[in-house]
Design a protein around this motif. Structure first.
Motif, mmCIF file in Angstrom:
data_model
loop_
_atom_site.group_PDB
_atom_site.id
_atom_site.type_symbol
_atom_site.label_atom_id
_atom_site.label_comp_id
_atom_site.label_asym_id
_atom_site.label_seq_id
_atom_site.Cartn_x
_atom_site.Cartn_y
_atom_site.Cartn_z
ATOM 1 N N GLY A 101 1.335 -1.075 0.198
ATOM 2 C CA GLY A 101 -0.113 0.113 0.080
ATOM 3 C C GLY A 101 0.870 1.161 -0.193
ATOM 4 O O GLY A 101 0.230 2.295 -0.531
ATOM 5 N N TYR A 102 1.605 1.392 0.670
ATOM 6 C CA TYR A 102 2.966 2.648 0.778
ATOM 7 C C TYR A 102 3.824 2.482 -0.234
ATOM 8 O O TYR A 102 4.024 3.603 -0.762
ATOM 9 N N ARG A 103 4.066 1.556 -0.876
ATOM 10 C CA ARG A 103 4.634 1.376 -2.253
ATOM 11 C C ARG A 103 3.970 1.891 -3.386
ATOM 12 O O ARG A 103 4.604 2.677 -4.758
ATOM 13 N N LYS A 104 2.204 1.109 -3.619
ATOM 14 C CA LYS A 104 1.398 2.002 -4.023
ATOM 15 C C LYS A 104 1.444 3.841 -4.346
ATOM 16 O O LYS A 104 1.682 4.917 -5.413
ATOM 17 N N ALA A 105 1.461 4.169 -3.144
ATOM 18 C CA ALA A 105 1.602 5.568 -2.675
ATOM 19 C C ALA A 105 2.470 6.269 -2.920
ATOM 20 O O ALA A 105 1.987 7.664 -3.948
ATOM 21 N N ALA A 142 9.317 -0.271 4.122
ATOM 22 C CA ALA A 142 8.599 0.594 3.055
ATOM 23 C C ALA A 142 8.224 1.752 3.203
ATOM 24 O O ALA A 142 7.589 3.103 3.001
ATOM 25 N N ILE A 143 7.798 2.112 4.906
ATOM 26 C CA ILE A 143 7.788 3.099 5.865
ATOM 27 C C ILE A 143 9.191 4.457 5.404
ATOM 28 O O ILE A 143 8.569 5.430 4.769
ATOM 29 N N ALA A 172 4.024 7.539 7.392
ATOM 30 C CA ALA A 172 4.233 7.677 5.544
ATOM 31 C C ALA A 172 3.470 7.970 4.513
ATOM 32 O O ALA A 172 3.786 7.915 3.531
ATOM 33 N N LEU A 173 2.148 9.082 5.447
ATOM 34 C CA LEU A 173 1.587 8.794 4.198
ATOM 35 C C LEU A 173 1.530 11.210 4.747
ATOM 36 O O LEU A 173 0.668 11.708 3.914
#
Lengths: 283, 282
Positions: A101-105, A142-143, A172-173
């Protein structure tokens, strides 16, 4: 010398004194009938193309990401979505994103940078997904990568904590030029539940832990973590989102008028000055 | 345009010899108590059980740096209990008294095999090396210093994660340090991480995983979520090597395992390979 940032509330739309305790707010933002990431996405952004996958391993449905219009501006939106019914919630592992999810973001943030679109991130998570598979695929890495990449992202980023801001999984976002808190949203270094079981070995003292941790929107403004507080009015959710849209557009205009160098410098300094400590003169 | 890559010796602070004060160190594995001087001779490998004993930060530097080359920076920064968090003041006082340190991280500059390098080392004896304002500020200042002086950075990590006693301010240190890492990296400079036992939580989700190269000590625990928390939430049976350095190596998150007796040599070699790092083209 003690460094504490002066509260900067000039961008805050004044919100009347919130009578709810930190714990009550935490319970409130966790309730199922509160609007979720997808509800905000539907109302804030029009003509959307929502995209899947991190191009590395998998699709993580806990994070919605795509391109849409905010007013007449194309933007990249990223939203953590806790889901609606039980099946949806389970599929989205209750809004706890996987490394994918974080990599997609991040993939979408890099696209936003390439095409000069601002990024709007909506945060609502208990924290990053906690499980063996997440660890195997580098949840921490990832974060960490998002933190470093967002610090250098050459396009404006605005984050809004719409419910729970759960620790590193939210940050992370959240490395943004502006951060807003919804009136009852909370942002915390650890869940009050986790904190209570660590200090008192008693998860029942979550009420006290929530107070100790200082997790409310007002606390965030006080510590320089957020620029402003957004009034909640879920009975008139559409008009609330209209107001939020106006605020975001106003900020995007202001941020877009800055040079990239200035934008990145300000973003760096925004986090650089957070920290409270003493520094006695060295002999 | 001539660019001077290595700071002149007289531009860097003067190193001081380390103290030889004697104290006891307990092996984290078998609980045997050893004299510090004994452990310094064995790379802090427990003479009783052979385990890697957790190394006090300054001794870690002593095992890697050239003799007399280390100079500490920003050592006077101290934590403040600004949230009036239960027991925090007491914990800080105890940690200060038992370690002689003012915070959980030691930062400074050193030479390894003659080459200059900025270094930060976390000390697990100090509130489990959790990352609060002081740790965040000292690491950020170190990266800023290294960027100005065009020095590589070595980070030796261990941590229980963010320091919850400083609330959201501690979470933000992750972003603050990451910003400084980013600027250092954009200047074309080398950042190397050595992961040691245990590196977890917010540190794994920030500076521990942001190195250009990442080494780990054999057997070190490195992860984001705690093993027990994962077992409780998912009910899953976890393999014995779960979140150990070997597990990270298998999954592609670590470049190599670095036993203690080789660390100085490998780090020295790495610094030599990068000593002519050019300014990155804009």
């Amino acid at each position: 010398m003690t460094k504490e940032r002066e509260t900067d509330t000039k961008t805050t739309d004044t919100v009347a004194q919130n009578p709810l305790s930190a714990y009550e707010r935490m319970k409130l933002v966790r309730s199922q009938n509160r609007p979720k990431g997808s509800d905000f996405v539907e109302r804030l952004f029009t003509d959307r193309i929502q995209c899947c996958g991190d191009r590395r391993f998998a699709e993580d449905p806990a994070i919605l990401a795509g391109i849409g219009y905010l007013g007449d501006r194309p933007v990249t939106y990223i939203a953590i979505d806790k889901g609606k019914d039980l099946a949806d919630r389970m599929q989205k592992h209750f809004g706890c994103p996987m490394p994918e999810g974080y990599r997609k973001a991040l993939r979408h943030m890099k696209l936003a940078e390439k095409f000069g679109r601002p990024v709007i991130a909506l945060i609502d998570t208990l924290g990053a997904y906690c499980g063996a598979d997440g660890e195997e695929r580098g949840q921490g890495q990832a974060i960490a990568e998002n933190l470093v990449e967002m610090m250098g992202l050459r396009t404006p980023v605005i984050s809004v904590v719409i419910g729970e801001g759960g620790s590193g999984g939210a940050l992370a976002l959240g490395v943004a030029d502006r951060v807003y808190m919804l009136e009852n949203a909370v942002y915390s270094v650890i869940t009050p539940d986790g904190c209570a079981s660590i200090i008192w070995k008693d998860a029942g003292r979550v009420h006290d832990a929530a107070d100790c941790l200082h997790i409310t929107a007002e606390d965030m403004v006080r510590f320089g973590v957020a620029e402003g507080i957004i009034k909640e009015d879920f009975d008139r959710f559409d008009s609330m989102c209209m107001d939020l849209k106006k605020l975001l557009l106003r900020d995007i205009d202001a941020l877009s008028s800055q040079s990239t160098t200035r934008l990145l410098k300000n973003r760096y300094n925004r986090f650089r000055r957070i920290g409270i400590f003493e520094e006695p003169q060295e002999q | 345009m001539k660019v001077e890559f290595l700071p002149h010796r007289n531009q860097l602070p003067e190193g001081k010899p380390f103290t030889n004060e004697e104290f006891d160190v307990t092996c984290s594995a078998c609980k045997a108590v050893h004299k510090r001087s004994t452990l310094l001779r064995s790379f802090y490998v427990c003479p009783a059980c052979g385990a890697y004993v957790r190394i006090p930060a300054k001794d870690r530097i002593r095992l890697i740096a050239d003799s007399g080359s280390f100079a500490e920076l920003n050592q006077s920064l101290t934590s403040v209990d600004f949230l009036k968090f239960p027991d925090y003041r007491n914990k800080l006082n105890k940690a200060r008294a038992s370690t002689g340190l003012k915070s959980a991280v030691v930062t400074g500059i050193m030479r390894v095999e003659g080459l200059p390098c900025a270094v930060f080392v976390l000390d697990s004896r100090f509130i489990m090396a959790s990352m609060g304002s002081v740790v965040g500020e000292k690491i950020t200042r170190l990266f800023e210093y290294a960027t100005r002086k065009r020095l590589p950075v070595l980070g030796v990590t261990c941590s229980g994660g963010a320091r919850m006693q400083e609330g959201i301010v501690s979470l933000m240190q992750m972003a603050k340090c990451s910003g400084a890492v980013r600027r250092h990296s954009d200047a074309g400079l080398l950042y190397t991480v050595l992961l040691t036992d245990p590196t977890t939580g917010g540190m794994t989700a920030s500076i521990a995983m942001e190195g250009d190269l990442t080494f780990a000590e054999p057997g070190a625990l490195v992860g984001f979520a705690g093993r027990r928390v994962i077992e409780q939430t998912t009910g899953a049976e976890l393999p014995p090597n779960f979140q150990r350095a070997e597990f990270l190596l298998d999954h592609g998150f670590v470049d190599m395992l670095l036993p203690r007796e080789e660390q100085r040599k490998v780090i020295g070699l790495l610094l030599r390979q990068h000593q002519n790092t050019k300014e990155r083209r804009a």
